[in-house]
Design an enzyme around this catalytic site. Structure first.
Site, PDB file in Angstrom:
ATOM      1  N   CYS A  35       6.773  -0.492  -5.397  1.00 56.35           N
ATOM      2  CA  CYS A  35       5.368  -1.861  -4.299  1.00 56.35           C
ATOM      3  C   CYS A  35       5.442  -2.205  -3.729  1.00 56.35           C
ATOM      4  CB  CYS A  35       6.116  -3.539  -5.928  1.00 56.35           C
ATOM      5  SG  CYS A  35       4.761  -4.525  -5.252  1.00 56.35           S
ATOM      6  N   CYS A  59       4.997  -5.765  -2.281  1.00 51.54           N
ATOM      7  CA  CYS A  59       6.470  -6.213  -2.693  1.00 51.54           C
ATOM      8  C   CYS A  59       7.479  -6.240  -1.252  1.00 51.54           C
ATOM      9  CB  CYS A  59       7.458  -6.325  -4.125  1.00 51.54           C
ATOM     10  SG  CYS A  59       5.741  -6.022  -5.122  1.00 51.54           S
ATOM     11  N   ASP A  60       7.991  -4.637  -0.817  1.00 54.23           N
ATOM     12  CA  ASP A  60       8.547  -4.942  -0.385  1.00 54.23           C
ATOM     13  C   ASP A  60       8.425  -4.099   1.009  1.00 54.23           C
ATOM     14  OD1 ASP A  60      10.320  -5.650  -2.630  1.00 54.23           O
ATOM     15  OD2 ASP A  60      10.196  -4.209  -3.465  1.00 54.23           O
TER      16      ASP A  60
END
Ligand code: NAP
Length: 326
Positions: free
Chosen positions: A133, A136-137
């Site tokens: 992701c 997300c990261d």
């Protein structure tokens, strides 16, 4: 018999549970025995969930959602659903323990699973440089050299997004032609930070505590070489978890569960679906939570209509009534 059983314990499942519990439907939520909490359990810091300006760890966010659902009367069972019978007015849910639960309605919120490459280092370094992701990261890879695996729209989108942070993004693709749409390809080709590594597959992800590189194999001549980098974003597709229902509910061309317009109503009366299992596009915790709300409200309307039509309300004494099939 229950009024509603919710299958799935990600943001969609728990949000449906919060709403259903507050509507006095005393929901039973089936969380998986091994993957309870859904995809957010694999994420470190969540910085885009409204209400947490300082960020929150994925597992902490899920624990809070569960606490909120239980506070209003949701019962959570940690087990795997092994069989479902969705036809007829009474739905049955069979668990790994052999217990069989009955309900007037079902919310199916089993999410989707990112496709894995399937190599040893991938599992070991997941969360330590291996991610599924970018949204997300990506932030954690400022000024680093990283790679995206895949040649579809997801890979192009993630690679382009990651150039906001990384100093260089390799796109590692197993062929010399992309599957991605023309516009996404062109955007990636025009980005100076993206370098394509064609005809290559990752056969190992290297590193002790965190990723230090990948071992590549040329898919044309079979030669191997190491590529040093600190992050690997796997974007080779996502599969909605529909194996329990694919022969009972209509699916879309994307393999997600078909729902009627903006509702959560599936092709089977009394069965509602929410979250990533219906969503081939957005797949965010917030959008999943929102569709969990829709599902709980649809359940309320469905049960009210049934009651108006004369269906007997479940006896309170039967709420915890299990039939043990074993
Ligand atoms: P996808 O279109 O199925 O592409 C998957 C890519 O990963 C392909 O290039 C495939 O290679 C590669 N791949 C698959 N298995 C692999 C493996 N084991 N090892 C290495 N590479 C592997 O999946 P997606 O990119 O997630 O897209 C899914 C759907 O969502 C598509 O319909 C897409 O258009 C849509 N989508 C749209 C947008 C957008 O419009 N903004 C963004 C994301 C996704 P091959 O090409 O060799 O098969």
């Amino acid at each position: 018999m229950r009024q509603v059983i919710i299958i799935g314990s990600g943001p969609a499942g728990f949000t449906a549970a919060i709403y259903a519990a507050r509507a006095n439907l005393t929901p039973l939520l089936i969380a998986s025995s091994v993957e309870a909490g859904g995809e957010l359990m694999n994420t470190t810091e969540v910085e885009n969930f409204p209400g947490f300006p300082e960020g929150i760890m994925g597992p902490d966010l899920m624990a809070k959602m569960q606490e909120q659902a239980e506070k209003f009367g949701t019962e959570v069972v940690y087990d795997d659903v092994t069989a479902l019978d969705l036809a007829g007015d009474v739905k049955t849910v069979t668990l790994g323990s052999g217990a069989v639960h009955e309900a007037e309605s079902i919310v199916f919120a089993t999410g989707s699973a990112p496709r894995k490459i399937g190599i040893e280092g991938e599992q070991r370094l997941s969360g330590h440089g291996v991610s599924y992701c970018a949204t997300c990261d990506g932030f954690f890879f400022r000024e680093q050299q990283i790679a995206v695996v895949g040649g579809g729209d997801s890979a192009m989108e993630e690679a382009t997004f990651l150039t906001k942070f990384a100093s260089k993004v390799y796109v590692i693709h197993r062929r010399e032609e992309l599957r991605a749409s023309k516009i996404m390809q062109e955007r990636a080709f025009a980005n100076e930070k993206i370098e394509f590594v064609w005809n290559s597959e990752i056969i190992d992800i290297l590193g002790g505590d965190s990723v230090t590189g990948v071992l590549l194999r040329d898919t044309v001549d079979g030669s191997t070489r190491e590529l040093p980098l600190t992050g690997v974003f796997v974007a080779i597709g996502n599969d909605p978890r529909t194996h329990l229902v694919h022969d009972q509910l209509d699916l879309t061309e994307h393999g997600t569960i078909w729902v009627d317009g903006r509702t959560s109503r599936t092709s089977q009366p009394g069965v509602f679906a929410a979250g990533d299992v219906v969503d081939p596009t957005y797949r965010q915790a917030v959008t999943a939570a929102a569709s969990g709300t829709t599902a709980a409200l649809d359940v309320e309307h469905y049960l009210a209509a049934r009651a108006d039509a004369g269906a007997p309300a479940p006896d309170a004494s039967e709420i915890d009534g299990l039939t043990d099939a074993a």
